[in-house]
Design an enzyme around this catalytic site. Structure first.
Site, PDB file in Angstrom:
ATOM      1  N   LYS A 118       0.838  -1.212   0.000  1.00  0.00           N
ATOM      2  CA  LYS A 118       0.000   0.000   0.000  1.00  0.00           C
ATOM      3  C   LYS A 118       0.869   1.257   0.000  1.00  0.00           C
ATOM      4  O   LYS A 118       0.530   2.258  -0.610  1.00  0.00           O
ATOM      5  CB  LYS A 118      -0.923  -0.018   1.208  1.00  0.00           C
ATOM      6  CG  LYS A 118      -1.997  -1.102   1.136  1.00  0.00           C
ATOM      7  CD  LYS A 118      -2.960  -0.957   2.305  1.00  0.00           C
ATOM      8  CE  LYS A 118      -3.678  -2.244   2.655  1.00  0.00           C
ATOM      9  NZ  LYS A 118      -4.681  -2.682   1.709  1.00  0.00           N
ATOM     10  N   GLU A 202      -3.729   6.630   8.570  1.00  0.00           N
ATOM     11  CA  GLU A 202      -4.609   7.348   7.660  1.00  0.00           C
ATOM     12  C   GLU A 202      -5.723   7.961   8.489  1.00  0.00           C
ATOM     13  O   GLU A 202      -6.087   7.401   9.528  1.00  0.00           O
ATOM     14  CB  GLU A 202      -5.286   6.330   6.715  1.00  0.00           C
ATOM     15  CG  GLU A 202      -4.690   6.280   5.350  1.00  0.00           C
ATOM     16  CD  GLU A 202      -5.378   5.271   4.429  1.00  0.00           C
ATOM     17  OE1 GLU A 202      -6.475   4.795   4.734  1.00  0.00           O
ATOM     18  OE2 GLU A 202      -4.778   4.977   3.402  1.00  0.00           O
ATOM     19  N   HIS A 237     -14.944  -5.647   7.189  1.00  0.00           N
ATOM     20  CA  HIS A 237     -14.218  -4.967   6.105  1.00  0.00           C
ATOM     21  C   HIS A 237     -14.151  -5.815   4.844  1.00  0.00           C
ATOM     22  O   HIS A 237     -13.279  -5.629   3.996  1.00  0.00           O
ATOM     23  CB  HIS A 237     -12.783  -4.596   6.515  1.00  0.00           C
ATOM     24  CG  HIS A 237     -12.712  -3.595   7.618  1.00  0.00           C
ATOM     25  ND1 HIS A 237     -13.304  -2.372   7.533  1.00  0.00           N
ATOM     26  CD2 HIS A 237     -12.118  -3.649   8.831  1.00  0.00           C
ATOM     27  CE1 HIS A 237     -13.078  -1.708   8.645  1.00  0.00           C
ATOM     28  NE2 HIS A 237     -12.370  -2.468   9.448  1.00  0.00           N
ATOM     29  N   ARG A 294      -5.581  -7.905 -10.338  1.00  0.00           N
ATOM     30  CA  ARG A 294      -6.116  -9.231 -10.718  1.00  0.00           C
ATOM     31  C   ARG A 294      -7.597  -9.072 -11.045  1.00  0.00           C
ATOM     32  O   ARG A 294      -8.156  -7.983 -10.876  1.00  0.00           O
ATOM     33  CB  ARG A 294      -5.966 -10.179  -9.540  1.00  0.00           C
ATOM     34  CG  ARG A 294      -6.612  -9.583  -8.295  1.00  0.00           C
ATOM     35  CD  ARG A 294      -6.723 -10.511  -7.135  1.00  0.00           C
ATOM     36  NE  ARG A 294      -7.006  -9.803  -5.906  1.00  0.00           N
ATOM     37  CZ  ARG A 294      -8.188  -9.384  -5.516  1.00  0.00           C
ATOM     38  NH1 ARG A 294      -9.258  -9.567  -6.270  1.00  0.00           N
ATOM     39  NH2 ARG A 294      -8.356  -8.737  -4.371  1.00  0.00           N
TER      40      ARG A 294
HETATM   41  P1  ADP Z   1      -7.658  -4.406   2.104  1.00  0.00           P
HETATM   42  O1  ADP Z   1      -6.438  -4.418   1.269  1.00  0.00           O
HETATM   43  O2  ADP Z   1      -7.512  -5.171   3.367  1.00  0.00           O
HETATM   44  O3  ADP Z   1      -8.913  -4.731   1.344  1.00  0.00           O
HETATM   45  P2  ADP Z   1      -8.378  -1.569   1.933  1.00  0.00           P
HETATM   46  O4  ADP Z   1      -7.418  -0.464   2.083  1.00  0.00           O
HETATM   47  O5  ADP Z   1      -8.845  -1.878   0.550  1.00  0.00           O
HETATM   48  O6  ADP Z   1      -7.774  -2.891   2.618  1.00  0.00           O
HETATM   49  O7  ADP Z   1      -9.645  -1.314   2.845  1.00  0.00           O
HETATM   50  C1  ADP Z   1     -10.658  -2.249   3.050  1.00  0.00           C
HETATM   51  C2  ADP Z   1     -11.869  -1.591   3.709  1.00  0.00           C
HETATM   52  O8  ADP Z   1     -11.492  -0.968   4.950  1.00  0.00           O
HETATM   53  C3  ADP Z   1     -12.492  -0.477   2.902  1.00  0.00           C
HETATM   54  O9  ADP Z   1     -13.421  -0.975   1.984  1.00  0.00           O
HETATM   55  C4  ADP Z   1     -13.168   0.341   3.982  1.00  0.00           C
HETATM   56  O10 ADP Z   1     -14.358  -0.289   4.396  1.00  0.00           O
HETATM   57  C5  ADP Z   1     -12.171   0.248   5.138  1.00  0.00           C
HETATM   58  N1  ADP Z   1     -11.204   1.377   5.128  1.00  0.00           N
HETATM   59  C6  ADP Z   1     -10.000   1.420   4.536  1.00  0.00           C
HETATM   60  N2  ADP Z   1      -9.395   2.606   4.726  1.00  0.00           N
HETATM   61  C7  ADP Z   1     -10.230   3.355   5.452  1.00  0.00           C
HETATM   62  C8  ADP Z   1     -10.183   4.700   5.997  1.00  0.00           C
HETATM   63  N3  ADP Z   1      -9.130   5.496   5.823  1.00  0.00           N
HETATM   64  N4  ADP Z   1     -11.254   5.132   6.708  1.00  0.00           N
HETATM   65  C9  ADP Z   1     -12.321   4.332   6.913  1.00  0.00           C
HETATM   66  N5  ADP Z   1     -12.416   3.073   6.452  1.00  0.00           N
HETATM   67  C10 ADP Z   1     -11.396   2.577   5.725  1.00  0.00           C
END
Ligand code: ADP
Length: 500
Positions: A118, A202, A237, A294
């Protein structure tokens, strides 16, 4: 340009089948791989050839890169499609495949590597003016400095593992007092779960929507976006219902998000199918989250609204062909929804519920698609992801698509295991979902296990009472007949009575 004649799908279940269907349509021979737990799986039966990789655990079967490559050499396979999960985002595997002269149906190992972290991804896209969630852009080494930064950003904040995925490796910190302990835990968790202790912070967006853009890029440098998917209905999530298009995205926002996604793809010289994920706040500002390099689980909703077979495009791109359509030619047709059918018990905190599929009858009809990898009578193995199927519908608008999905869920008969179907039906009938006014907190806000209990309204109760009276009357009448004119036989000992 190299024509693919034989494709090995390094995956299992629904996605393996789904990929092989397209390959067969394109006249490509297919090879399945399987573990001992999947010997009788439909994906093994469907393939032209199949290779057993080993015992059920993934690290003794589906993750064995060497064994998969050996199978390719033996069977003269020219390309590998990794599906999602398993080795699909493993840059090392993509490199090995390439070095063996086999085509990897996916992006370059370099793109996978950059987007697999990330932090590296944020750094790669930083010069392209893509909106990002406020936070740190490097791994945290100094906890005190990070605490100062967290204060600047404002609580609550989110600690994320750079190597995290699948909703894992995230911690919300509500206030300054918790910061240090949460940070220590996050680092040690990231180290043990992903072998990489790099974490960053974040701003925690309190009412977020998860909206992602599908992109396709060819090796000639043409990249298009195939609009958005709304994936805000999540538990832990992780997505459980997805739709396209999103009810909050207007044409201007769609264009802005689509163009940002294309820039993200360009930032890592991307080719193939990919997904750029954004988080959207209450003011509908969108911020880059990450890119998945992917095919995505929820790709069918995009196929339904665009009429484009994403697996076919992946294969054509892997053969070196140029995209056969331009951005202007892509149009959204109607509305599509997908519900993920997990072998999980929504009444028990969505815990996996493994067992035998005693009854398994799929819904069918115009605009209904089921992508699955099981048949009635099969066991759901404990070793893998508990998703057993995806139910997808398409109709001319959102309202009709929701109605079609509710009906299709009612027609889907599964017994032997608990599934997320009834939960999905609850969501689709909820006012917040119907109005489009929801975020990733839907489950926390509106769902509790009692919501799945059958409730009867007054009219239904009256009908039930009338039915009960009717049954009792009939029973009395038949008892009299069975026991003769005087009606004094004991119903408990008279077996004939038990037939009533
Ligand atoms: P992963 O790689 O585990 O899927 P992501 O960064 O894509 O992680 O985030 C997955 C989920 O976590 C998002 O869909 C959202 O629901 C929550 N999320 C991620 N970042 C944030 C944030 N900064 N604030 C609130 N929720 C977040």
């Amino acid at each position: 340009m190299q024509k693919i004649n034989k494709l090995l799908v390094a995956n299992r279940g629904e996605i393996s089948l789904r990929i092989m269907r397209t390959a067969k349509e394109m006249g490509i021979k297919t090879v399945a791989v399987y573990s001992e737990a999947d010997l009788n799986s439909p994906h093994v039966q469907f393939a032209d050839e199949a290779v057993c990789l080993g015992p059920p655990p993934s690290n003794q079967s589906y993750l064995l890169a060497d064994k998969i490559i050996d199978a390719c050499k033996q069977l003269k396979v020219d390309a590998i499609h990794p599906g999602y999960g398993f080795l699909s985002e493993n840059a090392g595997f993509a490199k090995m495949v390439k070095n063996e002269g086999i085509i990897f149906v996916g992006p370059s190992p370099e793109s996978i590597e950059v987007m697999g972290s990330k932090l590296a991804a944020k750094s790669a896209v930083s010069k392209y003016g893509i909106p990002m969630v406020p936070g740190t852009d490097e791994a945290i080494t100094d906890i005190r400095a990070a605490k100062i930064k967290a204060k600047e950003i404002g609580y609550p904040i989110l600690i994320k593992a750079s190597a995290g995925g699948g909703g894992k490796g995230m911690r919300i910190v509500e206030n300054e007092e918790e910061f240090e302990t949460q940070m220590q835990r996050a680092i040690s968790e990231a180290q043990s779960a992903f072998g990489d202790g790099a974490v960053f912070i974040e701003k925690y967006i309190t009412s977020p929507r998860h909206i992602e853009i599908q992109i396709l890029g060819d090796t000639q440098g043409n990249t298009v976006y195939l609009f958005e998917r709304e994936c805000s209905i999540q538990r832990r999530h992780q997505k459980v219902i997805e739709e396209a298009p999103s009810s909050v995205v207007n044409p201007a926002m769609r264009k802005a998000m689509g163009e940002a996604a294309v820039k993200v793809a360009k930032a890592c010289n991307y080719f193939g199918a990919g997904t750029v994920e954004f988080i959207v706040d209450e003011e509908l500002q969108f911020y880059f989250l990450e890119m998945n390099t992917r095919l995505q689980v929820e790709h069918p909703v995009t196929e339904m609204i665009t009429g484009i077979d994403l697996v076919k495009e992946q294969i054509l791109i892997a053969e070196g062909k140029q995209l056969s359509f331009s951005q202007e030619e892509l149009k959204i047709k109607g509305h599509s929804l997908e519900v993920r059918v997990y072998a999980e018990d929504p009444k028990n905190n969505f815990l996996p519920d493994i067992g035998k599929l005693i009854t398994y009858v799929r819904p069918s009809g115009p605009g209904i698609r089921v992508d699955d990898g099981f048949e009635e009578g099969m066991d759901i193995p404990i070793y893998y992801d508990p998703m057993i199927a995806k139910l997808i519908v398409h109709d001319e608008n959102r309202e009709k698509a929701i109605q079609k999905m509710i009906k299709a869920i009612a027609d889907y008969q599964i017994t032997g295991i608990e599934t997320t179907l009834a939960f999905c039906s609850f969501v689709l009938q909820h006012e917040a979902f119907v109005s489009g006014d929801f975020d990733t907190k839907f489950v926390e806000k509106y769902f509790s296990p009692e919501k799945l209990e059958v409730k009867w309204d007054n009219g239904e109760l009256e009908l039930l009472a009338a039915l009960a009276v009717d049954i009792l009357e009939k029973k009395k009448h038949r008892l009299k007949r069975v026991s003769g004119q005087n009606g004094i036989s004991n119903p408990r000992t008279n077996w004939k009575n038990r037939l009533i």
